[in-house]
Write a protein that holds these residues in place. Structure first.
Motif, PDB file in Angstrom:
ATOM      1  N   ARG A 157     138.320  73.152  32.825  1.00  0.00           N
ATOM      2  CA  ARG A 157     137.284  73.341  33.601  1.00  0.00           C
ATOM      3  C   ARG A 157     137.615  73.976  35.004  1.00  0.00           C
ATOM      4  NH1 ARG A 157     134.293  68.100  36.931  1.00  0.00           N
ATOM      5  NH2 ARG A 157     132.268  69.223  37.160  1.00  0.00           N
ATOM      6  N   ALA A 158     138.806  73.710  35.748  1.00  0.00           N
ATOM      7  CA  ALA A 158     139.016  74.245  36.851  1.00  0.00           C
ATOM      8  C   ALA A 158     139.448  75.741  36.646  1.00  0.00           C
ATOM      9  CB  ALA A 158     140.371  73.401  37.514  1.00  0.00           C
ATOM     10  N   MET A 159     140.264  76.037  35.465  1.00  0.00           N
ATOM     11  CA  MET A 159     140.308  77.608  35.316  1.00  0.00           C
ATOM     12  C   MET A 159     139.176  78.299  35.161  1.00  0.00           C
ATOM     13  SD  MET A 159     143.154  77.160  32.339  1.00  0.00           S
ATOM     14  CE  MET A 159     144.553  75.664  32.370  1.00  0.00           C
ATOM     15  N   ILE A 160     138.067  77.766  34.527  1.00  0.00           N
ATOM     16  CA  ILE A 160     136.879  78.377  34.109  1.00  0.00           C
ATOM     17  C   ILE A 160     136.060  78.660  35.395  1.00  0.00           C
ATOM     18  CG2 ILE A 160     134.382  78.406  33.256  1.00  0.00           C
ATOM     19  CD1 ILE A 160     135.963  76.445  30.843  1.00  0.00           C
ATOM     20  N   ARG A 161     136.161  77.584  36.352  1.00  0.00           N
ATOM     21  CA  ARG A 161     135.564  77.725  37.740  1.00  0.00           C
ATOM     22  C   ARG A 161     136.098  78.837  38.589  1.00  0.00           C
ATOM     23  NH1 ARG A 161     134.873  71.658  40.078  1.00  0.00           N
ATOM     24  NH2 ARG A 161     132.620  71.228  39.673  1.00  0.00           N
ATOM     25  N   SER A 162     137.329  79.117  38.505  1.00  0.00           N
ATOM     26  CA  SER A 162     137.881  79.914  39.191  1.00  0.00           C
ATOM     27  C   SER A 162     137.815  81.164  38.643  1.00  0.00           C
ATOM     28  CB  SER A 162     139.583  79.715  39.331  1.00  0.00           C
ATOM     29  OG  SER A 162     140.018  80.214  38.022  1.00  0.00           O
TER      30      SER A 162
ATOM     31  N   ALA B 207     136.473  67.932  23.895  1.00  0.00           N
ATOM     32  CA  ALA B 207     137.468  67.001  23.345  1.00  0.00           C
ATOM     33  C   ALA B 207     137.236  66.372  22.159  1.00  0.00           C
ATOM     34  CB  ALA B 207     138.009  65.952  24.111  1.00  0.00           C
ATOM     35  N   PHE B 208     138.086  66.452  21.087  1.00  0.00           N
ATOM     36  CA  PHE B 208     137.709  65.782  19.642  1.00  0.00           C
ATOM     37  C   PHE B 208     139.106  64.782  19.524  1.00  0.00           C
ATOM     38  CE2 PHE B 208     135.349  69.970  19.657  1.00  0.00           C
ATOM     39  CZ  PHE B 208     134.063  69.511  19.286  1.00  0.00           C
ATOM     40  N   ALA B 209     138.953  64.335  18.360  1.00  0.00           N
ATOM     41  CA  ALA B 209     139.736  63.188  18.139  1.00  0.00           C
ATOM     42  C   ALA B 209     141.322  63.669  18.177  1.00  0.00           C
ATOM     43  CB  ALA B 209     139.679  62.584  16.676  1.00  0.00           C
ATOM     44  N   ASN B 210     141.582  64.949  17.548  1.00  0.00           N
ATOM     45  CA  ASN B 210     142.843  65.450  17.339  1.00  0.00           C
ATOM     46  C   ASN B 210     143.210  66.752  17.887  1.00  0.00           C
ATOM     47  OD1 ASN B 210     143.808  63.142  15.590  1.00  0.00           O
ATOM     48  ND2 ASN B 210     142.571  64.156  13.978  1.00  0.00           N
ATOM     49  N   HIS B 211     142.202  67.242  18.707  1.00  0.00           N
ATOM     50  CA  HIS B 211     142.311  68.480  19.417  1.00  0.00           C
ATOM     51  C   HIS B 211     141.476  68.786  20.445  1.00  0.00           C
ATOM     52  CE1 HIS B 211     139.376  69.509  16.403  1.00  0.00           C
ATOM     53  NE2 HIS B 211     139.036  70.712  17.225  1.00  0.00           N
ATOM     54  N   CYS B 212     141.447  69.811  21.162  1.00  0.00           N
ATOM     55  CA  CYS B 212     140.532  70.437  22.025  1.00  0.00           C
ATOM     56  C   CYS B 212     140.036  71.516  21.665  1.00  0.00           C
ATOM     57  CB  CYS B 212     141.222  70.272  23.672  1.00  0.00           C
ATOM     58  SG  CYS B 212     141.386  68.585  24.350  1.00  0.00           S
ATOM     59  N   SER B 213     138.990  71.920  22.217  1.00  0.00           N
ATOM     60  CA  SER B 213     138.443  73.197  21.763  1.00  0.00           C
ATOM     61  C   SER B 213     137.741  74.062  23.008  1.00  0.00           C
ATOM     62  CB  SER B 213     137.308  73.172  20.659  1.00  0.00           C
ATOM     63  OG  SER B 213     137.663  72.652  19.482  1.00  0.00           O
ATOM     64  N   PHE B 214     137.778  75.482  22.978  1.00  0.00           N
ATOM     65  CA  PHE B 214     137.368  76.313  23.885  1.00  0.00           C
ATOM     66  C   PHE B 214     136.424  77.085  23.216  1.00  0.00           C
ATOM     67  CE2 PHE B 214     137.148  80.049  26.341  1.00  0.00           C
ATOM     68  CZ  PHE B 214     137.218  79.637  27.698  1.00  0.00           C
ATOM     69  N   PHE B 215     135.274  77.078  23.603  1.00  0.00           N
ATOM     70  CA  PHE B 215     134.092  78.046  22.888  1.00  0.00           C
ATOM     71  C   PHE B 215     133.854  79.047  23.832  1.00  0.00           C
ATOM     72  CE2 PHE B 215     133.586  73.498  21.955  1.00  0.00           C
ATOM     73  CZ  PHE B 215     134.084  73.736  20.598  1.00  0.00           C
ATOM     74  N   PRO B 216     134.543  80.403  23.327  1.00  0.00           N
ATOM     75  CA  PRO B 216     133.919  81.647  24.256  1.00  0.00           C
ATOM     76  C   PRO B 216     132.594  82.232  23.942  1.00  0.00           C
ATOM     77  CG  PRO B 216     135.505  82.192  22.348  1.00  0.00           C
ATOM     78  CD  PRO B 216     135.324  81.018  22.575  1.00  0.00           C
TER      79      PRO B 216
ATOM     80  N   LEU C 296     145.000  83.351  30.227  1.00  0.00           N
ATOM     81  CA  LEU C 296     144.293  83.369  29.105  1.00  0.00           C
ATOM     82  C   LEU C 296     142.922  83.065  29.181  1.00  0.00           C
ATOM     83  CD1 LEU C 296     143.599  84.319  25.924  1.00  0.00           C
ATOM     84  CD2 LEU C 296     144.683  82.006  25.313  1.00  0.00           C
ATOM     85  N   VAL C 297     142.760  81.700  29.807  1.00  0.00           N
ATOM     86  CA  VAL C 297     140.923  81.418  30.058  1.00  0.00           C
ATOM     87  C   VAL C 297     140.586  82.445  30.760  1.00  0.00           C
ATOM     88  CG1 VAL C 297     139.873  79.415  31.065  1.00  0.00           C
ATOM     89  CG2 VAL C 297     141.763  79.016  29.464  1.00  0.00           C
ATOM     90  N   LYS C 298     141.207  82.730  32.004  1.00  0.00           N
ATOM     91  CA  LYS C 298     140.520  83.375  33.061  1.00  0.00           C
ATOM     92  C   LYS C 298     140.129  84.880  32.265  1.00  0.00           C
ATOM     93  CE  LYS C 298     142.631  81.459  36.823  1.00  0.00           C
ATOM     94  NZ  LYS C 298     143.398  81.584  38.079  1.00  0.00           N
ATOM     95  N   LYS C 299     140.994  85.559  31.237  1.00  0.00           N
ATOM     96  CA  LYS C 299     140.602  86.841  30.594  1.00  0.00           C
ATOM     97  C   LYS C 299     139.342  86.583  30.025  1.00  0.00           C
ATOM     98  CE  LYS C 299     144.578  88.113  28.853  1.00  0.00           C
ATOM     99  NZ  LYS C 299     145.659  88.891  28.306  1.00  0.00           N
ATOM    100  N   LEU C 300     139.466  85.508  29.002  1.00  0.00           N
ATOM    101  CA  LEU C 300     137.973  85.090  28.189  1.00  0.00           C
ATOM    102  C   LEU C 300     136.888  85.021  28.987  1.00  0.00           C
ATOM    103  CD1 LEU C 300     139.888  82.784  25.799  1.00  0.00           C
ATOM    104  CD2 LEU C 300     139.093  84.900  25.305  1.00  0.00           C
TER     105      LEU C 300
END
Length: 145
Positions: free
Chosen positions: A46-51, A79-88, A123-127
């Motif tokens: 969340r902080a990465m996205i905000r920045s 967040a999910f049971a066994n992983h987190c996801s980022f949806f571009p 990577l998050v910032k580029k996306l």
């Protein structure tokens, strides 16, 4: 022609900031329910996205998960049971950044990563920046010129 008063402008400004803070409050409620270590991981995302998000971006909960909106959907994460996801919010971005994403399992519009290890900030910032540029281009194309 209707004259806009200072009070009307302030009221409009308060509504938009109230909407944003309401979205942020909804995101905080979502995150409060996420168990550790996923909660800390998502807070970092969340902080990465905000920045990286443009100034006009707002937070919301969309389809039950935290998201940022800017001229439409910007990105989302969860967040999910066994992983987190980022949806571009774009399979096209996954193709464009395929080399950067080679170490992460991806599906049609999702990047999965470990519950305790967020995606790299660069990577998050580029996306986020690439998605914002696509949304801006889409908006310009819609405007009659």
């Amino acid at each position: 022609m209707k004259k806009t008063t200072k009070t009307a402008r302030q009221s409009s400004s308060k509504r938009s900031s109230a909407k944003q803070s309401s979205g942020s409050a909804d995101v905080r409620k979502y995150l409060a329910k996420v168990p550790q270590p996923a909660r800390t991981t998502l807070q970092k995302i969340r902080a990465m996205i905000r920045s990286a998000a443009p100034r006009g971006a707002t937070e919301a909960v969309s389809y039950g998960i935290p998201a940022f909106k800017y001229n439409g959907m910007l990105v989302a994460y969860a967040a999910f049971a066994n992983h987190c996801s980022f949806f571009p919010a774009s399979g096209e971005l996954l193709q464009e950044f395929a080399d950067d994403l080679k170490d992460y399992p991806c599906s049609k519009g999702t990047i999965r990563f470990a519950v305790g290890k967020p995606l790299p900030a660069a990577l998050v910032k580029k996306l986020v920046k690439a998605r914002a540029a696509k949304n801006e281009a889409k908006m310009k194309a819609k405007k009659p010129g």
